[in-house]
Design a protein around this motif. Structure first.
Motif, PDB file in Angstrom:
ATOM      1  N   SER A  13      -4.224  -2.552  -2.315  1.00  0.00           N
ATOM      2  CA  SER A  13      -2.903  -3.143  -2.434  1.00  0.00           C
ATOM      3  C   SER A  13      -2.494  -3.258  -3.900  1.00  0.00           C
ATOM      4  N   TYR A  70       0.850  -1.185   0.000  1.00  0.00           N
ATOM      5  CA  TYR A  70       0.000   0.000   0.000  1.00  0.00           C
ATOM      6  C   TYR A  70       0.887   1.237   0.000  1.00  0.00           C
ATOM      7  N   ILE A  98       1.123   4.709   1.176  1.00  0.00           N
ATOM      8  CA  ILE A  98       0.451   5.553   2.155  1.00  0.00           C
ATOM      9  C   ILE A  98       1.186   6.883   2.277  1.00  0.00           C
ATOM     10  N   ARG A 139       3.677   3.717   9.866  1.00  0.00           N
ATOM     11  CA  ARG A 139       3.358   3.897   8.446  1.00  0.00           C
ATOM     12  C   ARG A 139       3.987   2.796   7.611  1.00  0.00           C
ATOM     13  N   CYS A 145      -2.777   6.453   9.450  1.00  0.00           N
ATOM     14  CA  CYS A 145      -2.284   5.537   8.413  1.00  0.00           C
ATOM     15  C   CYS A 145      -3.404   4.630   7.914  1.00  0.00           C
ATOM     16  N   LEU A 146      -4.214   4.156   8.832  1.00  0.00           N
ATOM     17  CA  LEU A 146      -5.289   3.245   8.463  1.00  0.00           C
ATOM     18  C   LEU A 146      -6.345   3.954   7.619  1.00  0.00           C
ATOM     19  N   ASP A 186       2.092  -5.978   3.013  1.00  0.00           N
ATOM     20  CA  ASP A 186       0.951  -6.888   2.937  1.00  0.00           C
ATOM     21  C   ASP A 186       0.920  -7.899   4.072  1.00  0.00           C
ATOM     22  N   THR A 221      -7.054   3.428  -0.476  1.00  0.00           N
ATOM     23  CA  THR A 221      -6.272   2.861  -1.574  1.00  0.00           C
ATOM     24  C   THR A 221      -6.465   1.349  -1.576  1.00  0.00           C
ATOM     25  N   THR A 279      -2.374  -4.877   9.451  1.00  0.00           N
ATOM     26  CA  THR A 279      -1.431  -5.695   8.684  1.00  0.00           C
ATOM     27  C   THR A 279      -1.359  -7.063   9.346  1.00  0.00           C
ATOM     28  N   ALA A 304       2.089  -0.352   8.013  1.00  0.00           N
ATOM     29  CA  ALA A 304       0.802  -0.263   7.319  1.00  0.00           C
ATOM     30  C   ALA A 304       0.947  -0.508   5.819  1.00  0.00           C
ATOM     31  N   GLU A 305       2.114  -0.220   5.266  1.00  0.00           N
ATOM     32  CA  GLU A 305       2.294  -0.320   3.815  1.00  0.00           C
ATOM     33  C   GLU A 305       2.502  -1.753   3.322  1.00  0.00           C
ATOM     34  N   LYS A 325      -4.873   4.195   4.287  1.00  0.00           N
ATOM     35  CA  LYS A 325      -4.842   2.844   3.717  1.00  0.00           C
ATOM     36  C   LYS A 325      -6.212   2.453   3.167  1.00  0.00           C
TER      37      LYS A 325
END
Length: 393
Positions: free
Chosen positions: A211, A2, A4, A283, A202-203, A289, A209, A317, A286-287, A206
């Motif tokens: 993945s 993701y 972010i 962050r 961040c969420l 997978d 967007t 995550t 969070a990005e 997220k």
């Protein structure tokens, strides 16, 4: 992965509070009728201090019965007037030195219990070889031997002088009780408000967007001391990267990998991100997978906290973790995460790679569980009950 992009206007060192302000808080708490715990640590840092001192003090902000205020070793002489009014003294992972010795004796002479708060099995010299082997420590000569034996022995000596213990989990607490024949209580590591707020931002980003490639495996223990941990899954990770060309491994920090993985590094299928502060870390988590937590399973790693799970959970995550004591206690396999027994890593990664709905479901359940278990009133109530018990020693 993701992408972010979010502004995180949150203090990276919220614990930088003047001594006068902290002492005034302690005095005000006493005037309001609260019992006071004085916590002592060496210096402010983003690891043990953050979890065992700052987060604990913050959790007690709205307590009606207890307050806990942290101070540092170089401030001890300025606390002697406050000490007789305290109900509990907590020494956090301190190594023995004369001023600590004097503080313990002064406090115990006042009839105030002294407790040792420890988050690792590093105060029992019997386990030095296990710990250093696990951490891949290289003993190059007398300096190294003297450092490690002194480190363990000074903490062990301090631990031998106290009245009881606070540990991060029951497995560690039982080892302490067996070694020192003294009672223990549990205060788990937890989340602070700054961390939760950063994760919410961040969420939210997220959620706007979806993945995209590459499918990114996150490894957030990126220091050479974890090379033995990573070796337990390195073959499966390499196989997965070879079989899935849309996948990469992202390491935060620096890590030494087996030579067999060098071709993947050269092809940038294994990528590095420099170490970051604890807010920016949310962050980065969070990005990715999936968050992996490989560990050698032994008495040392069974004492470790489950923080890698709950810090990933609050940004939704999913985590794949080795079933050490704490991860096995926190994760229900297939519901709020995956427990990775030997040979399971490839299969679990493939599940999350192929089934985005499964990843989302697990992540949502993990977040609900962790916000309830490691933040807010749950942690506050746990601390209050712990202090009630230890105050009675």
């Amino acid at each position: 992965m993701y992408k972010i992009s979010v502004n995180l206007p949150i203090s990276r060192e919220p614990w930088q509070i003047a001594f006068s302000v902290r002492k005034a808080r302690a005095a005000q708490s006493l005037r309001s009728g609260k019992r006071l715990t004085i916590m002592i640590y060496h210096h402010a840092d983003t690891s043990t201090f953050r979890y065992r001192c700052y987060n604990v003090m913050q959790a007690l902000d709205d307590s009606s019965t207890w307050d806990g205020v942290y101070f540092f070793v170089n401030e001890i002489s300025l606390l002697y007037d406050l000490l007789p009014q305290a109900s509990l003294l907590v020494l956090v992972r301190l190594k023995w030195e004369h001023i600590i010795d004097d503080l313990i004796h002064r406090t115990q002479a006042l009839g105030i219990p002294v407790v040792y708060d420890i988050d690792d099995l590093v105060c029992d010299i019997r386990y030095l070889k296990t710990v250093t082997n696990t951490l891949n420590v290289h003993f190059g000569g007398e300096v190294d031997y003297n450092f490690w034996f002194a480190d363990f022995s000074r903490m062990e000596y301090t631990a031998s002088m106290v009245d009881g213990f606070i540990a991060t989990n029951k497995y560690l607490g039982s080892r302490l009780s067996e070694r020192f024949a003294k009672p223990f209580q549990i205060i788990p590591n937890s989340l602070n408000r700054e961390q939760i707020r950063a994760s919410e931002l961040c969420l939210s980003a997220k959620g706007r967007t979806r993945s995209i490639q590459p499918f990114t495996i996150g490894y957030f223990s990126g220091t050479p001391s974890h090379i033995n941990d990573f070796r337990t899954v390195s073959a499966e990770i390499a196989s997965f990267l070879q079989d899935f060309p849309d996948a990469i491994l992202q390491v935060v920090g620096f890590m030494e990998f087996p030579k067999s993985m060098e071709p993947l590094i050269k092809k940038k299928r294994i990528q590095y991100v420099p170490l970051v502060d604890f807010i920016e870390l949310q962050r980065l988590i969070a990005e990715v997978d999936v968050n992996i937590v490989p560990l050698v399973q032994n008495i040392f790693t069974n004492c470790k906290s489950e923080l890698k799970f709950f810090e990933a959970a609050i940004v939704e995550t999913p985590t794949i973790a080795v079933p050490t004591y704490t991860y096995q206690s926190a994760i229900v396999d297939g519901e709020n995460g995956f427990l990775c027994h030997p040979g399971d890593m490839y299969v679990r990664l493939k599940q999350l790679h192929d089934d985005k709905r499964l990843a989302k479901k697990i992540s949502e359940q993990a977040r609900i569980y962790c916000l309830k278990q490691y933040a807010g009133s749950s942690i506050r109530d746990n601390i209050e009950l712990t202090y009630d018990f230890l105050h009675s020693l």
